[in-house]
Design an enzyme around this catalytic site. Structure first.
Site, short mmCIF file in Angstrom:
data_model
loop_
_atom_site.label_atom_id
_atom_site.label_comp_id
_atom_site.label_asym_id
_atom_site.label_seq_id
_atom_site.Cartn_x
_atom_site.Cartn_y
_atom_site.Cartn_z
N CYS A 94 16.13 -1.85 5.48
CA CYS A 94 15.03 -2.84 5.36
C CYS A 94 14.54 -3.38 6.66
O CYS A 94 15.48 -3.95 7.04
CB CYS A 94 15.80 -3.85 4.30
N HIS A 152 9.91 6.75 0.90
CA HIS A 152 8.84 6.36 0.83
C HIS A 152 7.79 7.56 0.55
O HIS A 152 7.86 8.68 0.93
CB HIS A 152 8.30 5.78 2.12
N GLU A 185 7.38 -1.89 -3.93
CA GLU A 185 8.89 -1.54 -3.57
C GLU A 185 9.57 -1.15 -4.55
O GLU A 185 9.71 -1.78 -5.84
CB GLU A 185 9.47 -2.58 -2.93
N CYS A 203 6.70 -4.55 3.90
CA CYS A 203 7.53 -3.66 3.89
C CYS A 203 7.79 -3.01 5.22
O CYS A 203 7.21 -2.28 5.67
CB CYS A 203 7.56 -2.67 2.66
N GLY A 235 8.67 0.73 5.20
CA GLY A 235 7.31 1.24 4.70
C GLY A 235 6.18 1.38 5.68
O GLY A 235 5.42 2.38 5.79
N1 LIG Z 1 12.98 -1.81 -1.55
C1 LIG Z 1 13.58 -0.99 -0.64
C2 LIG Z 1 14.49 -1.89 0.36
C3 LIG Z 1 13.77 -2.97 1.01
C4 LIG Z 1 12.83 -2.55 2.24
C5 LIG Z 1 11.76 -3.24 2.50
N2 LIG Z 1 11.77 -4.76 2.12
C6 LIG Z 1 11.68 -3.29 4.06
O1 LIG Z 1 11.53 -4.29 4.68
O2 LIG Z 1 11.83 -2.22 4.52
C7 LIG Z 1 14.34 0.28 -1.10
O3 LIG Z 1 14.95 -0.04 -2.13
O4 LIG Z 1 14.37 1.30 -0.40
#
Ligand SMILES: N[C@H](CCC[C@H](N)C(=O)O)C(=O)O
Length: 287
Positions: free
Chosen positions: A77, A169, A219, A228, A231
């Protein structure tokens, strides 16, 4: 008898999590996944995109564990890492401005930048992107890079480029970010599509200038968020892989909640991400 859980709510460009420091305090939490779901609820909880735990590590200065709004555990994250770095510096968990944070996808280098003695921006070395299909992971014959591979939705082809930053991603290029099919493709691909056995964070990119892109995201486990970090890193990598952006240049990524500054280095092949990390409030959550 409810359990009292001291927390700090923080955000990176509006991507907000409930942070629980399990280094400075020991709390017996029956289920981290259940806590994430309960704390994230905007009506009966605190309201957030999920839960982040700061826990001891014997491989780095600390470990970050991240749980999405639906209770699923993420492996990385980016916005969370910047906030963990700020929290660690602010609360004396580290005595240097540069230190290491462990995640489920590896160990990253973090550096906090001060302004008037306060943490202003944070840089995270996010390491190397992972590009081969089986490591995204994504079902399919060859184990090559996934670049401009058609995804069929509603009898239409959408070309997708896949990048893992330790979490999966799928990136789609659009001419107008404001008209990107975020709800359609996000809800279709993110959480239970057979091609993506671990789900998918679904991102949309519009090239806005030579070294600028706009990026929006649905997400895995949380739905549409303001930003993100992993992302945005994946979006820069996908834009370079498809010859839209150059390597070794600092790219400005415009997210709904603000801007991140990202560079994919030719020499190290590492992706560097710099951006803000903010504290919103502190409190006690009664579980
Ligand atoms: N939903 C993402 C985790 C949070 C990623 C995002 N909030 C960031 O800042 O990278 C997953 O399950 O891979």
């Amino acid at each position: 008898m409810s359990i009292e859980i001291p927390f700090t709510k923080m955000h990176g460009l509006g991507n907000c999590y409930i942070y629980v420091d399990l280094i400075s305090q020991s709390i017996d939490i029956p289920s981290y996944s259940d806590l994430a779901v309960q704390a994230a609820d905007e009506h009966t909880g605190i309201g957030s995109d999920g839960l982040i735990l700061i826990v001891p590590s014997n491989r780095a200065d600390m470990m970050m564990r991240i749980f999405n709004k639906d209770g699923s555990e993420g492996k990385n994250c980016g916005n969370g890492l910047r906030c963990v770095a700020k929290y660690a510096y602010d609360h004396g968990l580290v005595d240097q401005k540069s230190f290491k944070i462990e995640t489920l996808s590896g160990i990253v280098d973090a550096e906090v930048h001060l302004k008037n003695g306060q943490v202003d921006l944070v840089t995270i070395d996010m390491g190397k992107p992972i590009l081969n299909r089986s490591s995204i992971p994504m079902v399919g014959e060859n184990d090559e890079k996934v670049i401009n591979e058609p995804i069929i939705y509603n009898k239409q082809n959408f070309d997708m480029t896949a990048v893992s930053m330790g979490n999966p991603h799928g990136l789609f290029f659009v001419d107008n970010i404001e008209k990107a099919p975020i709800h359609e493709l996000g809800s279709f691909l993110a959480d239970n599509h057979p091609t993506f056995p671990e789900g998918l964070n679904v991102g949309f990119i519009e090239k806005t200038a030579d070294n600028d892109i706009a990026y929006r995201v649905w997400e895995r486990g949380s739905g549409i968020t303001q930003a993100c970090g992993t992302g945005a890193c994946a979006a820069v990598v996908a834009s370079i892989l498809t010859d839209r952006l150059p390597m070794d240049q600092t790219i400005t990524v415009h997210l709904a909640g603000g801007d991140l500054y990202i560079k994919w280095s030719q020499d190290s092949q590492h992706v560097l991400m710099t951006g803000e990390a903010k504290t919103i409030c502190k409190g006690i959550f009664y579980l």
